[in-house]
Design a protein around this motif. Structure first.
Motif, PDB file in Angstrom:
ATOM      1  N   ASP A  55       0.817  -1.212   0.000  1.00  0.00           N
ATOM      2  CA  ASP A  55       0.000   0.000   0.000  1.00  0.00           C
ATOM      3  C   ASP A  55       0.854   1.267   0.000  1.00  0.00           C
ATOM      4  O   ASP A  55       0.399   2.331  -0.424  1.00  0.00           O
ATOM      5  CB  ASP A  55      -0.922   0.027   1.229  1.00  0.00           C
ATOM      6  CG  ASP A  55      -1.954  -1.084   1.192  1.00  0.00           C
ATOM      7  OD1 ASP A  55      -2.504  -1.357   0.099  1.00  0.00           O
ATOM      8  OD2 ASP A  55      -2.198  -1.696   2.251  1.00  0.00           O
ATOM      9  N   PHE A  56       2.097   1.160   0.479  1.00  0.00           N
ATOM     10  CA  PHE A  56       2.954   2.339   0.576  1.00  0.00           C
ATOM     11  C   PHE A  56       3.845   2.538  -0.646  1.00  0.00           C
ATOM     12  O   PHE A  56       4.378   3.628  -0.849  1.00  0.00           O
ATOM     13  CB  PHE A  56       3.775   2.283   1.862  1.00  0.00           C
ATOM     14  CG  PHE A  56       2.922   2.500   3.079  1.00  0.00           C
ATOM     15  CD1 PHE A  56       2.695   3.783   3.549  1.00  0.00           C
ATOM     16  CD2 PHE A  56       2.313   1.442   3.725  1.00  0.00           C
ATOM     17  CE1 PHE A  56       1.888   4.000   4.651  1.00  0.00           C
ATOM     18  CE2 PHE A  56       1.504   1.646   4.818  1.00  0.00           C
ATOM     19  CZ  PHE A  56       1.289   2.930   5.287  1.00  0.00           C
ATOM     20  N   ALA A  57       4.011   1.528  -1.482  1.00  0.00           N
ATOM     21  CA  ALA A  57       4.833   1.660  -2.686  1.00  0.00           C
ATOM     22  C   ALA A  57       4.331   2.760  -3.623  1.00  0.00           C
ATOM     23  O   ALA A  57       5.130   3.569  -4.105  1.00  0.00           O
ATOM     24  CB  ALA A  57       4.936   0.324  -3.409  1.00  0.00           C
ATOM     25  N   PRO A  58       3.017   2.866  -3.887  1.00  0.00           N
ATOM     26  CA  PRO A  58       2.556   3.957  -4.756  1.00  0.00           C
ATOM     27  C   PRO A  58       2.813   5.341  -4.151  1.00  0.00           C
ATOM     28  O   PRO A  58       3.058   6.302  -4.867  1.00  0.00           O
ATOM     29  CB  PRO A  58       1.054   3.712  -4.917  1.00  0.00           C
ATOM     30  CG  PRO A  58       0.769   2.378  -4.372  1.00  0.00           C
ATOM     31  CD  PRO A  58       1.922   1.969  -3.517  1.00  0.00           C
ATOM     32  N   LEU A  59       2.786   5.433  -2.833  1.00  0.00           N
ATOM     33  CA  LEU A  59       3.059   6.714  -2.174  1.00  0.00           C
ATOM     34  C   LEU A  59       4.516   7.113  -2.361  1.00  0.00           C
ATOM     35  O   LEU A  59       4.828   8.290  -2.564  1.00  0.00           O
ATOM     36  CB  LEU A  59       2.721   6.632  -0.689  1.00  0.00           C
ATOM     37  CG  LEU A  59       1.246   6.424  -0.351  1.00  0.00           C
ATOM     38  CD1 LEU A  59       1.082   6.088   1.121  1.00  0.00           C
ATOM     39  CD2 LEU A  59       0.450   7.654  -0.713  1.00  0.00           C
ATOM     40  N   ALA A  60       5.411   6.144  -2.320  1.00  0.00           N
ATOM     41  CA  ALA A  60       6.838   6.416  -2.499  1.00  0.00           C
ATOM     42  C   ALA A  60       7.137   6.896  -3.915  1.00  0.00           C
ATOM     43  O   ALA A  60       8.100   7.623  -4.132  1.00  0.00           O
ATOM     44  CB  ALA A  60       7.650   5.163  -2.180  1.00  0.00           C
ATOM     45  N   HIS A  79       3.405  -0.447  11.538  1.00  0.00           N
ATOM     46  CA  HIS A  79       4.714  -1.048  11.794  1.00  0.00           C
ATOM     47  C   HIS A  79       5.719  -0.479  10.789  1.00  0.00           C
ATOM     48  O   HIS A  79       5.415  -0.368   9.595  1.00  0.00           O
ATOM     49  CB  HIS A  79       4.637  -2.567  11.664  1.00  0.00           C
ATOM     50  CG  HIS A  79       5.830  -3.254  12.213  1.00  0.00           C
ATOM     51  ND1 HIS A  79       7.017  -3.320  11.518  1.00  0.00           N
ATOM     52  CD2 HIS A  79       6.031  -3.877  13.397  1.00  0.00           C
ATOM     53  CE1 HIS A  79       7.903  -3.955  12.240  1.00  0.00           C
ATOM     54  NE2 HIS A  79       7.336  -4.310  13.395  1.00  0.00           N
ATOM     55  N   PRO A  80       6.914  -0.107  11.228  1.00  0.00           N
ATOM     56  CA  PRO A  80       7.922   0.454  10.312  1.00  0.00           C
ATOM     57  C   PRO A  80       8.256  -0.459   9.129  1.00  0.00           C
ATOM     58  O   PRO A  80       8.636   0.032   8.064  1.00  0.00           O
ATOM     59  CB  PRO A  80       9.146   0.649  11.207  1.00  0.00           C
ATOM     60  CG  PRO A  80       8.609   0.760  12.585  1.00  0.00           C
ATOM     61  CD  PRO A  80       7.375  -0.110  12.621  1.00  0.00           C
ATOM     62  N   ARG A  81       8.090  -1.734   9.285  1.00  0.00           N
ATOM     63  CA  ARG A  81       8.366  -2.673   8.193  1.00  0.00           C
ATOM     64  C   ARG A  81       7.485  -2.375   6.981  1.00  0.00           C
ATOM     65  O   ARG A  81       7.945  -2.472   5.838  1.00  0.00           O
ATOM     66  CB  ARG A  81       8.145  -4.109   8.677  1.00  0.00           C
ATOM     67  CG  ARG A  81       8.306  -5.177   7.627  1.00  0.00           C
ATOM     68  CD  ARG A  81       8.064  -6.587   8.165  1.00  0.00           C
ATOM     69  NE  ARG A  81       7.186  -6.744   9.309  1.00  0.00           N
ATOM     70  CZ  ARG A  81       5.837  -6.763   9.265  1.00  0.00           C
ATOM     71  NH1 ARG A  81       5.217  -6.616   8.127  1.00  0.00           N
ATOM     72  NH2 ARG A  81       5.127  -6.921  10.358  1.00  0.00           N
ATOM     73  N   ILE A  82       6.225  -2.003   7.205  1.00  0.00           N
ATOM     74  CA  ILE A  82       5.329  -1.793   6.055  1.00  0.00           C
ATOM     75  C   ILE A  82       5.489  -0.406   5.431  1.00  0.00           C
ATOM     76  O   ILE A  82       5.026  -0.192   4.321  1.00  0.00           O
ATOM     77  CB  ILE A  82       3.859  -2.097   6.406  1.00  0.00           C
ATOM     78  CG1 ILE A  82       3.288  -1.097   7.395  1.00  0.00           C
ATOM     79  CG2 ILE A  82       3.694  -3.506   6.904  1.00  0.00           C
ATOM     80  CD1 ILE A  82       1.807  -1.245   7.618  1.00  0.00           C
ATOM     81  N   THR A  83       6.143   0.509   6.117  1.00  0.00           N
ATOM     82  CA  THR A  83       6.370   1.845   5.547  1.00  0.00           C
ATOM     83  C   THR A  83       7.797   2.020   5.037  1.00  0.00           C
ATOM     84  O   THR A  83       8.192   3.124   4.653  1.00  0.00           O
ATOM     85  CB  THR A  83       6.058   2.936   6.590  1.00  0.00           C
ATOM     86  OG1 THR A  83       6.953   2.808   7.690  1.00  0.00           O
ATOM     87  CG2 THR A  83       4.623   2.856   7.069  1.00  0.00           C
ATOM     88  N   ALA A  84       8.575   0.962   5.011  1.00  0.00           N
ATOM     89  CA  ALA A  84       9.989   1.039   4.639  1.00  0.00           C
ATOM     90  C   ALA A  84      10.214   1.578   3.231  1.00  0.00           C
ATOM     91  O   ALA A  84      11.226   2.227   2.972  1.00  0.00           O
ATOM     92  CB  ALA A  84      10.635  -0.336   4.782  1.00  0.00           C
ATOM     93  N   SER A  85       9.276   1.370   2.306  1.00  0.00           N
ATOM     94  CA  SER A  85       9.460   1.877   0.942  1.00  0.00           C
ATOM     95  C   SER A  85       9.548   3.399   0.928  1.00  0.00           C
ATOM     96  O   SER A  85      10.236   3.974   0.085  1.00  0.00           O
ATOM     97  CB  SER A  85       8.338   1.390   0.021  1.00  0.00           C
ATOM     98  OG  SER A  85       7.085   1.845   0.481  1.00  0.00           O
ATOM     99  N   LEU A  86       8.862   4.050   1.852  1.00  0.00           N
ATOM    100  CA  LEU A  86       8.944   5.517   1.933  1.00  0.00           C
ATOM    101  C   LEU A  86      10.345   5.939   2.373  1.00  0.00           C
ATOM    102  O   LEU A  86      10.926   6.862   1.802  1.00  0.00           O
ATOM    103  CB  LEU A  86       7.897   6.067   2.899  1.00  0.00           C
ATOM    104  CG  LEU A  86       6.437   5.880   2.490  1.00  0.00           C
ATOM    105  CD1 LEU A  86       5.506   6.378   3.593  1.00  0.00           C
ATOM    106  CD2 LEU A  86       6.147   6.593   1.187  1.00  0.00           C
ATOM    107  N   ALA A  87      10.886   5.279   3.368  1.00  0.00           N
ATOM    108  CA  ALA A  87      12.231   5.611   3.848  1.00  0.00           C
ATOM    109  C   ALA A  87      13.264   5.376   2.746  1.00  0.00           C
ATOM    110  O   ALA A  87      14.162   6.204   2.549  1.00  0.00           O
ATOM    111  CB  ALA A  87      12.568   4.789   5.082  1.00  0.00           C
TER     112      ALA A  87
END
Length: 122
Positions: A55-60, A79-87
């Motif tokens: 879900d976060f890949a398109p945001l990145a 959880h930070p694991r699921i938002t890692a693509s943004l980082a």
């Protein structure tokens, strides 16, 4: 010195919000959504608990400097694991309740910042 009010121009702004909806430029939306200055699109997580890494890949990939994640009526942290693509894409993430995210989005977009608003409605 004469002061003039400035407006952000033809950008998407949040014109109203509640616990289970948001209005973008006066148009009501009641499902998960992504808003940037230039576009409004559906977002597919059906609930906060269903958020996944994909879900976060398109945001990145939006080319923004910051994503405001509105997690509904209360602030909840994914959880930070699921938002890692943004980082990995060097995109900042701020997590807040949906109403605070809407207010913050309007301020940042008025400053011509490259910002995305991602709201999860259940």
């Amino acid at each position: 010195m004469k002061l003039h009010a400035s407006s952000p121009g033809a950008v998407n702004t949040i014109t109203a919000y509640g616990d289970d909806y948001v209005k973008v430029n006066g148009e009501r939306r009641d499902s998960s959504i992504i808003v940037t200055a230039e576009e409004v699109r559906a977002w597919h997580p059906p609930s906060f608990d269903a958020l996944a890494e994909e879900d976060f890949a398109p945001l990145a990939a939006l080319g923004v400097e910051i994503v405001l994640l509105g997690t509904g009526p209360r602030q909840r942290f994914p959880h930070p694991r699921i938002t890692a693509s943004l980082a990995r894409a060097h995109v900042g993430l701020e997590v807040m309740d949906a109403k605070a995210a809407c207010r913050t989005y309007n301020i940042l977009v008025a400053e011509a910042r490259r910002v995305a608003l991602a709201l999860v409605f259940e």
